[in-house]
Scaffold this motif. Structure first.
Motif, short mmCIF file in Angstrom:
data_model
loop_
_atom_site.label_atom_id
_atom_site.label_comp_id
_atom_site.label_asym_id
_atom_site.label_seq_id
_atom_site.Cartn_x
_atom_site.Cartn_y
_atom_site.Cartn_z
N UNK A 69 96.36 -25.32 51.51
CA UNK A 69 95.31 -25.48 50.62
C UNK A 69 94.21 -24.62 50.99
N UNK A 70 93.63 -25.07 52.17
CA UNK A 70 92.49 -24.40 52.39
C UNK A 70 92.86 -22.95 52.58
N UNK A 71 93.62 -22.53 52.94
CA UNK A 71 93.99 -20.96 52.92
C UNK A 71 93.91 -20.31 51.63
N UNK A 72 94.47 -20.98 50.62
CA UNK A 72 94.24 -20.41 49.28
C UNK A 72 93.06 -20.35 48.85
N UNK A 73 92.27 -21.55 49.13
CA UNK A 73 90.74 -21.69 48.79
C UNK A 73 89.96 -20.30 49.47
N UNK A 74 90.30 -20.33 50.69
CA UNK A 74 89.55 -19.11 51.48
C UNK A 74 89.73 -17.74 50.81
N UNK A 75 91.17 -17.62 50.55
CA UNK A 75 91.20 -16.15 49.78
C UNK A 75 90.60 -16.07 48.28
N UNK A 76 90.72 -17.15 47.66
CA UNK A 76 89.95 -17.10 46.40
C UNK A 76 88.50 -16.89 46.60
N UNK A 77 87.82 -17.45 47.57
CA UNK A 77 86.33 -17.25 47.86
C UNK A 77 86.03 -15.92 48.37
N UNK A 78 87.03 -15.46 49.24
CA UNK A 78 87.04 -14.23 49.54
C UNK A 78 86.94 -13.04 48.46
N UNK A 79 87.82 -13.26 47.68
CA UNK A 79 88.05 -12.44 46.31
C UNK A 79 86.93 -12.48 45.63
N UNK A 80 86.21 -13.71 45.29
CA UNK A 80 85.01 -14.05 44.59
C UNK A 80 83.72 -13.43 44.97
N UNK A 81 83.65 -13.41 46.46
CA UNK A 81 82.72 -12.75 46.84
C UNK A 81 82.62 -11.25 46.66
N UNK A 82 83.72 -10.53 47.01
CA UNK A 82 83.87 -9.34 46.91
C UNK A 82 83.65 -8.88 45.54
N UNK A 83 83.88 -9.68 44.34
CA UNK A 83 83.48 -9.31 43.16
C UNK A 83 82.03 -9.62 42.71
N UNK A 84 81.37 -10.52 43.40
CA UNK A 84 80.08 -10.75 43.14
C UNK A 84 79.34 -9.68 43.83
N UNK A 85 79.60 -9.17 45.18
CA UNK A 85 79.01 -7.95 45.62
C UNK A 85 79.07 -6.65 44.90
#
Length: 454
Positions: A69-85
């Protein structure tokens, strides 16, 4: 401290418009919800469709679900951060969420690995629970220091604090890094060894003893390699280990012979397959089923439920009766004495039929009744029979056979012989006269012998 927190709050929220704050909060909440829902979906998917209980994917997802669960959340947060940047949008809140989620993944992964290594039951020991609490506290302190900006100052302080080690001085940061490196590599080696052992134990194509010894040897090699690699990584000269090796050799020669012998005996037992888990053995005064064969000791579970921890050296230096080495069929016998007037052939046939009627008596080798002796009290008979499940006990099946024999004897009126003795009561005066006569006769014999000697 209050100034740091104020500056940190101003950095996050001071220049951030409300709409942008809400947008980032919404994206973070969406990532958390999607990660949590995806982990539950994966768990149900592999639990329902994984028919093979021994498949690697099934076991990995089912036991890794707390980390998933936290690993998938971390992956999604990383992808969202890259998209926002990429869209040139601010990612201010990610400076808080990323360390938090990384710490969650790290803690749950460490807990998962430790429980896979050290815990064989469903509950963890008190020491492991205490270690998990201490580790979680340290992780949260590090996260707090990183978020508040105090982490670089702490690193500089540890790097400038020198501790004397012999002729040299080493910074406290180097010592902590070396300790962390050894612990991390050692935990990874133990985890890999535990996973390999679990997989090896499920290979039915290989003998159980060979599987055990291969798993133990691979685990020992992994631990040794992990320690050597970690020490080399932090710049420790491995030639100093020769001193430790010499001290270890002296210790083995002086006081650790028994321990070393037990370790060597454990590998020999596993390699030559003289013992296996589930065997019924009798060594010295211990009898029971082999439940564990460890590197130093073997555990025997007696028929009374008491477990005995025996050093492996005992199985090499003393004779061992293994009731399950080549075949698990053993012979038991019970004896009975009958009167002379009973027909011997009829009684022998009754004994064989009575023993064969008992449920646990094997039909591979039929019971056999024998006439052992024509005694002074009666005819001494023996009924021998075989069982194929000695792990279920011997006295209980012997009792069942004796009860069956007793029922047959009662039905056909056959009596069990017992010693007969005649007791005569003498008159007291006659008894005293007999004693006097015997005493007088003995005195005369002694006097005659004395005279003859002169």
């Amino acid at each position: 401290m209050s100034t740091l927190l104020t500056d940190f709050y101003d950095y996050l929220f001071g220049e951030l418009p409300p709409t942008e704050l809400l947008r980032q909060l919404a994206i973070i909440a969406l990532c958390v919800a999607c990660g949590w829902g995806l982990s539950r979906w994966l768990r149900k998917l592999f639990t329902l469709s994984g028919g093979d209980e021994q498949s690697v994917v099934h076991i990995g997802v089912k036991s890794f679900v707390r980390v998933l669960s936290p690993l998938l959340i971390l992956i999604l947060l990383t992808l969202a951060r890259l998209a926002l940047i990429r869209l040139k949008l601010p990612v201010t809140l990610w400076h808080v969420m990323m360390p938090l989620m990384i710490s969650q993944v790290a803690m749950r992964f460490v807990f998962y690995v430790l429980r896979r290594i050290f815990v064989k039951e469903t509950t963890a020991g008190a020491f492991l629970q205490l270690f998990e609490k201490v580790f979680a506290t340290l992780v949260w302190i590090c996260v707090l220091l990183y978020i508040t900006g105090m982490w670089p100052d702490l690193v500089d302080y540890l790097d400038t604090t020198m501790l004397p080690l012999g002729r040299h001085k080493t910074s406290l940061l180097t010592i902590l890094q070396a300790t962390a490196s050894v612990l991390v590599t050692l935990i990874i080696a133990l985890w890999a060894g535990a996973m390999l052992e679990d997989r090896m134990m499920k290979l039915n194509t290989m003998h159980l003893s060979l599987r055990t010894v291969v798993a133990r040897m691979v685990r020992a090699i992994l631990i040794l390699v992990a320690i050597l690699v970690s020490l080399s990584a932090v710049g420790i000269d491995l030639t100093v280990l020769s001193v430790f090796g010499g001290a270890l050799g002296v210790g083995l020669g002086l006081g650790l012979q028994k321990i070393a012998s037990s370790y060597v005996s454990g590998f020999v037992i596993l390699l030559e397959r003289s013992l296996a888990i589930g065997d019924m053995v009798n060594v010295d005064r211990y009898f029971g089923k082999v439940t564990q064969i460890n590197t130093r000791y073997t555990i025997l579970e007696g028929l009374d439920g008491i477990e005995s921890v025996l050093p492996n050296e005992m199985f090499m230096s003393t004779p061992v009766q293994n009731y399950s080495l080549n075949r698990k069929i053993i012979r038991l016998a019970t004896q009975v004495t009958i009167l002379y007037q009973d027909d011997i052939e009829t009684v022998l046939s009754m004994l064989e039929k009575a023993a064969f009627a008992v449920e646990r008596v094997s039909d591979q080798i039929l019971p056999q009744a024998l006439l052992l002796k024509i005694g002074e009290d009666g005819l001494q008979l023996e009924i021998g029979f075989w069982i194929t499940d000695p792990e279920n006990g011997r006295l209980n099946v012997l009792s069942d056979v004796n009860r069956a024999i007793w029922r047959v004897f009662k039905t056909h009126g056959i009596q069990v012989a017992h010693p007969k003795r005649d007791i005569r009561l003498m008159d007291p005066r006659s008894f005293e006269q007999s004693v006097d006569d015997m005493t007088s006769s003995a005195h005369k014999d002694a006097q005659s012998a004395y005279n003859a000697g002169k």
